[in-house]
Write an enzyme that holds these catalytic residues in place. Structure first.
Site: not given
Ligand SMILES: [Zn+2]
Length: 206
Positions: A93-96, A134, A162, A164
């Site tokens: 994931c690009e956030h975490h 996603q 996910h 995260c």
């Molecule tokens: Zn994430």
């Protein structure tokens, strides 16, 4: 052929850091986590992590449009649905930068062009091996197929878990996110959509 993909390939980035810079950044993260990168067990970790990153993010150096457009064949007359179910993928994931692990179901209704089924799996992999959300990955897979094969319709459904969400934050193991994109006949024709949904639900959980 130029890609419409909004995610830049690594080669398009002006200053890619050196391998040594990447390894030194990993040493910094180890120290920041509270450990000692000079202790024996961690000595080779920065190099291993850098190699793992090359694998996790191999999709940046590949052009999905090119993979499909150099391999499709023109086929007159085949107009039945092509469906590949349960394509397992691993993404981040690009956030975490935490793993997203799941499966994709990909279908299209050919007009003239078809590709080998292994190319559908490659396409999923190229987008998975990048930093993702996603929803975006679902759209990228569907739109690339639509753009290159010019089929009568495309359907992509992705179910994924996910990490995260399961290992940090709200800690909800066992959840999975389902996203879909339906184009052409899969969007407009309820019987086509039903046929696809029934095929993927039969395969579900195998
Ligand atoms: Zn994430």
């Amino acid at each position: 052929m130029a890609s419409k993909d909004p995610v830049p390939a690594a080669s398009a980035l002006s200053e890619r850091p050196s391998r040594a810079e990447a390894e030194s950044a990993i040493r910094t993260l180890l120290r920041w986590a509270g450990d000692d990168p000079d202790r024996e067990g961690l000595l080779d970790t920065p190099a291993r992590v850098a190699r793992a990153y090359e694998e996790f993010f191999a999709g940046y150096s590949k052009d999905p449009v090119e993979i499909l457009s150099t391999t499709f064949s023109e086929v007159e007359g085949y107009d039945e649905m092509v469906v590949l179910t349960n394509i397992r993928f691993e993404s981040h994931c690009e956030h975490h930068m935490a793993p997203i692990i799941g499966k994709a179901h990909v279908a299209y209704l050919p007009d003239r062009r078809v590709v080998g089924i292994s190319k559908l799996a490659r396409l999923v992999d190229i987008f998975a091996k990048r930093l993702q959300i996603q929803e975006k990955m679902t759209v990228q897979i569907a739109d690339t197929l639509q753009q290159v094969l010019l089929p009568k319709g495309v359907a992509v459904v992705i179910e994924a878990s996910h990490e995260c969400m399961t290992t940090r934050g709200i800690h909800k193991p066992g959840t999975s996110l389902v996203t879909s994109r339906m184009l052409g006949a899969f969007r407009d024709d309820p019987s086509t959509r039903r046929e696809f949904m029934s095929i993927i639900s039969q395969k579900h959980g195998e």
